[in-house]
Scaffold this active site. Structure first.
Site, short mmCIF file in Angstrom:
data_model
loop_
_atom_site.label_atom_id
_atom_site.label_comp_id
_atom_site.label_asym_id
_atom_site.label_seq_id
_atom_site.Cartn_x
_atom_site.Cartn_y
_atom_site.Cartn_z
N ASP A 69 0.87 -1.18 0.00
CA ASP A 69 0.00 0.00 0.00
C ASP A 69 0.91 1.22 0.00
OD1 ASP A 69 -1.73 2.09 0.48
OD2 ASP A 69 -2.32 1.43 2.48
N LYS B 112 3.14 11.18 -3.84
CA LYS B 112 1.99 10.58 -4.51
C LYS B 112 1.04 11.64 -5.05
CE LYS B 112 -1.46 6.99 -3.49
NZ LYS B 112 -1.98 6.17 -2.37
N GLU C 154 -7.29 0.71 -4.04
CA GLU C 154 -7.21 0.60 -2.58
C GLU C 154 -8.51 0.12 -1.93
OE1 GLU C 154 -5.66 4.44 -1.58
OE2 GLU C 154 -3.72 3.98 -2.49
N ASP D 141 -12.66 5.51 2.01
CA ASP D 141 -11.20 5.53 2.05
C ASP D 141 -10.68 6.96 1.99
OD1 ASP D 141 -8.48 5.31 1.67
OD2 ASP D 141 -8.60 3.99 -0.07
#
Lengths: 175, 652
Positions: free
Chosen positions: B9, B71, B172, B194
């Site tokens: 992850d 990211k 994810e 999420d």
């Protein structure tokens, strides 16, 4: 999840005739299938043809399997959506094609509904427009006449029929 | 022997690696027993690189040499909003590369975003290798469901650079659902909420005995836990300006202090009703006065500050529920993912929205990597009965005349999927056709993410409209878009050139892989046996505490009563270089790295990684394209912003 359940010959055969199957045949269901039937069929096909279910396949067989998987997804994507399915059933009934563009399928149905509402021919649209104008002006009789005219150009237009029926009901109620 | 494949992850703030062995999933901890590591890369003067929680601690003293939240930038064009925003927030240098790419410049060296992420991935690879005692070369890497093709490709590239064969780019929320439902024989509909550091996703899934089907996924790549921090930073900074008439935002050191204080305060508000923030030395003015901040913030105040952010997440949830044709009453469970969902204020809001309490038995920081590990195991034949049927999160669109687009594959379409459109030439003897491909939900081209501009050539020369080119758009199970073209009359594949792409070119990739940049991370063993990497000891759940504890003098900084004190830290406290190396600071530090394979330069078989069906797409710069333009696209008086193509409306 293993290829042991699926015959290599079966993959090759299906990939060959895939273009001649409609979406229902591809998913192995009846054209009257319910949404849950369609979903179950998609899951079953995925168990057999999804790339993740065929990790040990290589070369041409893998490619064929992948092509089938993508087509199965396409069929599911069209049939699970009411609007797309309607557009597809139209197309299939006309015999024009066994496939439909998924992005256009939704629009196709919207366009058909729009055509149903406002007319698919220039004359149909013209008289439908006149009927709408009459209605706004409170001229019920005029509206009925014009929508009847519109129907002479588009006899099958369900939207026009419904409008005519409604106008007649209203006229009855008044008199 | 079974193949080893890990799940990673790769988060905006933290990264976590897991492995499934003998039917059990375990989160692999690092040398310091931390189950997640900060996704932060610090560059030392000697060129070595430090990754993780200790690297995060360096940001206070050398913000310009410490890259966090990479990211947020991966797979973006330099002209994008997110890049501008990052430039305002981060002290490290973000510069423009050829072809509108983005590079990070540190100590006069340029790094692409995939390279930065590769350093984090390399660290995870090494953690895994320590645990299994052998080389680990295969991984499933997760991305936010709402990531577009550019971002997915760039993440895949990062994996390659790190020496990993990326078996799958996995969404994810899907991974989280897999970890939740795997092997449970359940039949449930669930929503996965999420909220990560920089992105928000919500997915609605139907979990069957052996099939996990995503019904819909929606998201916002501009919304995350960092935005919650920003609200506290703004509160502190505005207060500071009002009091001292000096803007701490203009001082990178002061700004880093505020950032860390805000993040700590936010986390502390999960535990305490009220947090006191005390920073003795935010900055020193020109006349030598040391200015500080004293501020108390309550949960209620924080709730007001972030109210609109939370509401934004529910707008996205509304969309997902609508797209899946369900209501919240149809849901059997709600799964929370991402560190920020630990905030009570979010848990309460989620419970109110979904009309049920979220599941308590899922760890929001680890569940994604665990799901990735399960999927990795199934992709190498280790785990069975867990088939994922995912969807593409965004409309795939092509540019048409007038700066508009039209969809080819709509969002929430299951993958893999393929659609073919037929294009025809616009002019007699036209030699090529150009197509712009976008992802996004907007009709206007400019409002979508541009994936690339493709030029197809090599087809038969003929009068206009006689040439028909079938262009096939495929979205694979990674959510990655492949575009290929064939000449309808000859059936021959047209040659394809990507004339604009945010991706690194193959040559660049080869160079990067050859330079083995990622190996700078945690150089396994230097001649004197020292390690270049150190991960600070900390409790697994509290990376902030870890950041504070690298220097014993700083340990007292986080008071048990919830107040935060940064007075111990000054830029001149910078630790001597040697102290950042692991010279056995904890017992297992030495053990942990001595079994890592030497050299660190794993060979990468490009042929194996490349999709076998993907036409080898060559890349050239925009400039080259322009100079090589034969002018065929110049049409008199045409003010068409879109590519000059005509769409033949017929189904293939």
């Amino acid at each position: 999840m293993s290829t042991s359940t699926i015959d290599a010959l079966e993959i090759t055969a299906l990939s060959k005739i895939m273009d001649e199957l409609d979406y229902y045949q591809l998913l192995n269901i009846e054209p009257s299938a319910s949404t849950s039937d369609i979903r179950r069929a998609f899951h079953n096909s995925s168990r057999t043809f999804h790339p993740d279910a065929n990790l040990d396949l290589t070369g041409d067989l893998r490619k064929q399997c992948r092509q089938i998987s993508k087509r199965v997804t396409e069929a599911y994507c069209v049939l699970r959506d009411t609007r797309r399915r309607l557009a597809y059933d139209d197309k299939r009934a006309n015999g024009t094609s066994l496939r439909i563009q998924i992005a256009e399928a939704r629009n196709a149905h919207v366009e058909r509904r729009k055509a149903e509402r406002c007319g698919a021919t220039p004359q149909g649209r013209q008289f439908h427009g006149k009927a709408e104008t009459d209605l706004k002006a409170g001229n019920l009789a005029g509206a009925i006449q014009n929508i009847q005219m519109a129907l002479t150009f588009e006899a099958g237009n369900a939207g026009f029929k419904a409008m005519l029926e409604e106008l007649r009901e209203r006229k009855k109620a008044i008199s | 022997m079974a193949e080893i494949a890990v799940g990673i992850d790769l988060g905006t703030s933290n990264t976590c690696v897991s492995l499934m062995r003998d039917g059990k999933v375990e989160v692999l901890d690092n040398a310091f027993a931390e189950r997640t590591s900060a996704s932060v890369v610090h560059f030392h003067e000697d060129g070595s690189v430090e990754v993780g929680n200790s690297a995060k601690a360096k940001v206070i003293h050398s913000p310009a040499e410490t890259v966090s939240s990479a990211k947020r930038l991966i797979g973006r064009y330099y002209f994008s909003e997110e890049v501008k925003k990052a430039q305002a927030v981060y002290a490290y240098e973000i510069i423009e590369a050829p072809n509108h790419g983005v590079r990070i410049e540190i100590r006069e060296e340029e790094f692409s975003l995939p390279e930065i992420s590769a350093m984090v991935l390399r660290e995870m690879k090494q953690i895994a290798e320590h645990h299994v005692g052998e080389s680990v070369t295969k991984a499933v890497i997760t991305v936010p469901a709402y990531f577009n093709d550019n971002q997915r490709q760039a993440t895949k590239d990062a994996g390659r650079i790190a020496g990993l064969e990326v078996l799958r780019i996995l969404n994810e929320p899907t991974a989280a659902a897999l970890a939740y439902g795997f092997g449970m024989g359940m039949n449930q509909r669930v929503a996965v909420y999420d909220l990560g550091g920089g992105t928000f996703d919500v997915s609605v899934l139907e979990i069957g005995k052996d099939i996990f089907e995503v019904l819909a996924t929606c998201g916002d790549t501009f919304l995350g836990g960092d935005d919650f921090d920003d609200r506290i930073i703004d509160l502190l900074a505005d207060g500071f300006v009002a009091e001292h008439n000096v803007n701490p935002r203009n001082d990178p050191y002061a700004f880093e202090r505020l950032k860390l204080a805000a993040e700590t305060a936010k986390n502390q508000l999960s535990i305490d009703e009220e947090v006191h923030i005390s920073i003795a030395d935010v900055l020193t003015t020109e006349d030598g006065t040391v200015l500080g901040i004293e501020h108390t913030i309550t949960r209620a105040e924080f709730a007001v500050l972030v109210h609109d952010l939370i509401q934004r997440t529910f707008k996205v949830c509304d969309e997902a529920m609508q797209q899946s044709d369900l209501t919240v009453r149809d849901l059997d469970g709600v799964i929370l993912v991402g560190g920020p969902t630990r905030l009570p204020i979010i848990r309460e809001a989620v419970e109110a929205y979904f009309q049920q309490p979220p599941r308590q038995d899922v760890d929001p920081d680890e569940v994604v990597s665990m799901g990735a590990a399960i999927h990795a195991a199934s992709l190498v034949g280790e785990a069975k009965d867990a088939m994922l049927l995912d969807v593409t999160p965004l409309d795939l669109r092509i540019g048409v005349a007038g700066g508009l687009t039209e969809p080819v594959i709509e969002r929430n379409t299951p993958v893999p999927i393929e659609q073919t459109r037929t294009f025809t030439t616009f002019q007699d003897h036209q030699e090529s056709v150009q197509i712009s491909v976008y992802q996004g939900d907007h009709r206007m081209a400019a409002d979508n993410a541009l994936l690339g501009e493709f030029e197809f050539s090599g087809f038969t020369k003929a009068p206009r409209s006689d040439v028909k080119i079938d262009v096939t758009f495929e979205i694979d199970p990674d959510g990655i878009v492949n575009v290929t073209a064939t000449d309808q009359t000859t059936g021959a594949a047209a040659s394809t050139q990507i004339t604009l792409s945010s991706r690194l070119g193959e040559t660049q990739m080869d160079q990067i892989i050859a330079s083995d940049l990622a190996a700078r991370v945690a150089t396994p063993s230097t001649p004197d046996g020292e390690q270049h990497i150190q991960l600070s000891p900390a409790s697994p759940c509290d990376s902030i505490a870890a950041a504070q504890e690298t220097n014993p003098a700083e340990e007292s900084a986080l008071f048990g009563d919830g107040s935060v004190d940064f007075s111990e830290e000054r830029p001149d406290d910078l630790e001597p270089e040697s102290s950042v190396r692991a010279t056995g600071g904890t017992e297992n530090a030495e053990e942990s790295y001595d079994i890592i394979m030497g050299g660190g330069g794993d060979e990468i078989d490009l042929d194996q990684i490349d999709d076998e069906e993907l036409i080898q797409l060559t890349e050239e710069t925009v400039d080259e394209r322009e100079s090589g333009n034969d002018g065929l696209f110049d049409t008199s008086g045409a003010d068409l912003a879109g590519p000059e193509i005509e769409l033949v409306k017929e189904a293939k």
